[in-house]
Design a protein around this motif. Structure first.
Motif, PDB file in Angstrom:
ATOM      1  N   ALA A  50      -3.635  -9.513   3.690  1.00 18.18           N
ATOM      2  CA  ALA A  50      -2.336  -9.257   3.057  1.00 18.18           C
ATOM      3  C   ALA A  50      -2.463  -9.021   1.553  1.00 18.18           C
ATOM      4  N   SER A  51      -3.406  -9.690   0.890  1.00 17.24           N
ATOM      5  CA  SER A  51      -3.606  -9.431  -0.540  1.00 17.24           C
ATOM      6  C   SER A  51      -4.868  -8.616  -0.808  1.00 17.24           C
ATOM      7  N   SER A  52      -5.852  -8.712   0.067  1.00 19.14           N
ATOM      8  CA  SER A  52      -7.122  -8.020  -0.165  1.00 19.14           C
ATOM      9  C   SER A  52      -6.988  -6.506  -0.080  1.00 19.14           C
ATOM     10  N   ILE A  53      -6.264  -6.011   0.890  1.00 17.19           N
ATOM     11  CA  ILE A  53      -6.121  -4.551   1.021  1.00 17.19           C
ATOM     12  C   ILE A  53      -5.340  -3.966  -0.155  1.00 17.19           C
ATOM     13  N   PRO A  54      -4.208  -4.563  -0.565  1.00 17.88           N
ATOM     14  CA  PRO A  54      -3.561  -4.043  -1.783  1.00 17.88           C
ATOM     15  C   PRO A  54      -4.461  -4.153  -3.019  1.00 17.88           C
ATOM     16  N   ALA A  55      -5.289  -5.190  -3.093  1.00 16.31           N
ATOM     17  CA  ALA A  55      -6.204  -5.338  -4.232  1.00 16.31           C
ATOM     18  C   ALA A  55      -7.256  -4.225  -4.226  1.00 16.31           C
ATOM     19  N   ILE A  56      -7.796  -3.929  -3.071  1.00 12.26           N
ATOM     20  CA  ILE A  56      -8.764  -2.826  -2.959  1.00 12.26           C
ATOM     21  C   ILE A  56      -8.106  -1.528  -3.412  1.00 12.26           C
ATOM     22  N   ASP A  57      -6.892  -1.264  -2.919  1.00 11.24           N
ATOM     23  CA  ASP A  57      -6.195  -0.028  -3.298  1.00 11.24           C
ATOM     24  C   ASP A  57      -5.904   0.013  -4.794  1.00 11.24           C
ATOM     25  N   ALA A  58      -5.495  -1.124  -5.362  1.00  9.33           N
ATOM     26  CA  ALA A  58      -5.267  -1.181  -6.816  1.00  9.33           C
ATOM     27  C   ALA A  58      -6.568  -0.856  -7.546  1.00  9.33           C
ATOM     28  N   GLY A  59      -7.653  -1.455  -7.089  1.00  6.65           N
ATOM     29  CA  GLY A  59      -8.949  -1.202  -7.707  1.00  6.65           C
ATOM     30  C   GLY A  59      -9.369   0.250  -7.603  1.00  6.65           C
ATOM     31  N   LEU A  60      -9.156   0.857  -6.453  1.00 11.60           N
ATOM     32  CA  LEU A  60      -9.529   2.257  -6.284  1.00 11.60           C
ATOM     33  C   LEU A  60      -8.764   3.151  -7.253  1.00 11.60           C
ATOM     34  N   SER A  61      -7.506   2.817  -7.528  1.00 17.54           N
ATOM     35  CA  SER A  61      -6.725   3.617  -8.470  1.00 17.54           C
ATOM     36  C   SER A  61      -7.206   3.415  -9.905  1.00 17.54           C
ATOM     37  N   LEU A  62      -7.838   2.286 -10.184  1.00 21.40           N
ATOM     38  CA  LEU A  62      -8.340   2.008 -11.531  1.00 21.40           C
ATOM     39  C   LEU A  62      -9.710   2.625 -11.794  1.00 21.40           C
ATOM     40  N   LEU A  63     -10.472   2.894 -10.723  1.00 22.97           N
ATOM     41  CA  LEU A  63     -11.817   3.454 -10.909  1.00 22.97           C
ATOM     42  C   LEU A  63     -11.749   4.852 -11.502  1.00 22.97           C
ATOM     43  N   ARG A  64     -12.590   5.089 -12.489  1.00 20.69           N
ATOM     44  CA  ARG A  64     -12.717   6.432 -13.047  1.00 20.69           C
ATOM     45  C   ARG A  64     -13.547   7.268 -12.059  1.00 20.69           C
ATOM     46  N   PRO A  65     -13.490   8.574 -12.135  1.00 23.93           N
ATOM     47  CA  PRO A  65     -14.403   9.380 -11.325  1.00 23.93           C
ATOM     48  C   PRO A  65     -15.852   8.993 -11.656  1.00 23.93           C
ATOM     49  N   GLY A  66     -16.644   8.762 -10.653  1.00 25.91           N
ATOM     50  CA  GLY A  66     -18.006   8.278 -10.833  1.00 25.91           C
ATOM     51  C   GLY A  66     -18.094   6.759 -10.817  1.00 25.91           C
ATOM     52  N   GLY A  67     -16.938   6.083 -10.762  1.00 24.05           N
ATOM     53  CA  GLY A  67     -16.914   4.625 -10.725  1.00 24.05           C
ATOM     54  C   GLY A  67     -17.317   4.084  -9.362  1.00 24.05           C
ATOM     55  N   ILE A  68     -17.648   2.794  -9.352  1.00 24.58           N
ATOM     56  CA  ILE A  68     -18.133   2.156  -8.134  1.00 24.58           C
ATOM     57  C   ILE A  68     -17.377   0.863  -7.844  1.00 24.58           C
ATOM     58  N   MET A  69     -17.383   0.492  -6.575  1.00 23.75           N
ATOM     59  CA  MET A  69     -16.825  -0.782  -6.134  1.00 23.75           C
ATOM     60  C   MET A  69     -17.823  -1.407  -5.175  1.00 23.75           C
ATOM     61  N   ALA A  70     -18.074  -2.701  -5.360  1.00 28.07           N
ATOM     62  CA  ALA A  70     -18.961  -3.445  -4.463  1.00 28.07           C
ATOM     63  C   ALA A  70     -18.170  -4.600  -3.866  1.00 28.07           C
ATOM     64  N   LEU A  71     -18.234  -4.728  -2.556  1.00 28.43           N
ATOM     65  CA  LEU A  71     -17.518  -5.784  -1.856  1.00 28.43           C
ATOM     66  C   LEU A  71     -18.512  -6.617  -1.062  1.00 28.43           C
ATOM     67  N   ALA A  72     -18.355  -7.922  -1.116  1.00 28.73           N
ATOM     68  CA  ALA A  72     -19.068  -8.826  -0.213  1.00 28.73           C
ATOM     69  C   ALA A  72     -17.995  -9.434   0.669  1.00 28.73           C
ATOM     70  N   LEU A  73     -18.063  -9.137   1.948  1.00 30.55           N
ATOM     71  CA  LEU A  73     -17.016  -9.531   2.883  1.00 30.55           C
ATOM     72  C   LEU A  73     -17.490 -10.713   3.729  1.00 30.55           C
ATOM     73  N   TYR A  74     -17.091 -11.909   3.300  1.00 26.21           N
ATOM     74  CA  TYR A  74     -17.408 -13.141   4.031  1.00 26.21           C
ATOM     75  C   TYR A  74     -16.342 -13.337   5.094  1.00 26.21           C
ATOM     76  N   TYR A  75     -16.735 -13.745   6.277  1.00 25.12           N
ATOM     77  CA  TYR A  75     -15.785 -13.894   7.381  1.00 25.12           C
ATOM     78  C   TYR A  75     -16.294 -14.984   8.319  1.00 25.12           C
ATOM     79  N   GLY A  76     -15.514 -15.249   9.349  1.00 27.76           N
ATOM     80  CA  GLY A  76     -15.869 -16.314  10.280  1.00 27.76           C
ATOM     81  C   GLY A  76     -15.354 -17.644   9.769  1.00 27.76           C
ATOM     82  N   LYS A  77     -15.797 -18.698  10.354  1.00 34.07           N
ATOM     83  CA  LYS A  77     -15.385 -20.057   9.991  1.00 34.07           C
ATOM     84  C   LYS A  77     -13.870 -20.133   9.835  1.00 34.07           C
ATOM     85  N   GLU A  78     -13.417 -20.747   8.719  1.00 29.89           N
ATOM     86  CA  GLU A  78     -11.993 -20.998   8.535  1.00 29.89           C
ATOM     87  C   GLU A  78     -11.152 -19.727   8.462  1.00 29.89           C
TER      88      GLU A  78
END
Length: 182
Positions: free
Chosen positions: A110-138
């Motif tokens: 609910a907050s991660s996807i809007p955050a990713i989209d916000a970040g993508l709009s902030l990236l300049r052309p040639g910019g990068i995004m790195a995500l570490a997606l922890y899952y499972g457990k709780e």
């Protein structure tokens, strides 16, 4: 080798002195500190976390290492309030929960996807995004599945997305994901 090693290697190869970087999920401050070292004195690093404990840990680590960043107690979903569109060179996310923190507090789609989209709009052309997606457990698999599905829908003429998987590792190892903006 683990997800953190892969992400940090990627950042060391991509982030140049003078870069404007965002650590969208500051946590204990390790990514923030790395971004500060890579961006150098001419660069700017902005870090977010919703937990006061994480903000304090990040500031303590930066002080101990003689590094400077703007560390903000706010949701990564609000990062567009702090940076102009297409002004950011690099954005880093760690989705899941704060290691050693309250296991009941973790990121959600609910907050991660809007955050990713916000970040993508902030990236300049040639910019990068790195995500570490922890899952499972709780936090289960809902966020992982939703984020991966969302990333598949990104315009391939604007973004290149590489999602990696540890095929022979047990116990839900976090996934490293990399995005380049054309």
């Amino acid at each position: 080798m683990n997800t953190l090693d892969v992400v940090h290697d990627f950042l060391r190869r991509q982030v140049k002195p003078g870069a404007f970087c965002i650590d969208a999920t500051a946590g204990k401050g390790r990514d923030t500190a790395l971004l500060c070292r890579l961006a150098g004195a001419e660069g700017h690093v902005l870090a977010f976390d919703v937990q006061q404990e994480a903000v304090a840990q990040t500031r303590t680590l930066l002080d101990a290492e003689g590094l400077t960043a703007e560390v903000v107690l706010d949701s990564h979903a609000n990062m567009a309030r702090y940076a102009a569109p297409e002004s950011v060179d690099c954005i880093v996310f760690n989705f899941g929960r704060l290691p050693g923190g309250d296991p009941k507090i973790f990121t959600t789609a609910a907050s991660s996807i809007p955050a990713i989209d916000a970040g993508l709009s902030l990236l300049r052309p040639g910019g990068i995004m790195a995500l570490a997606l922890y899952y499972g457990k709780e936090n289960g698999y809902e966020e992982k599945n939703a984020v991966l599905q969302h990333l598949k829908s990104l315009n391939d003429r604007v973004f290149t997305v590489l999602a990696c998987d540890w095929l022979n590792r047990k116990h839900d190892p976090p996934l490293p994901i990399f995005i380049w903006k054309e």
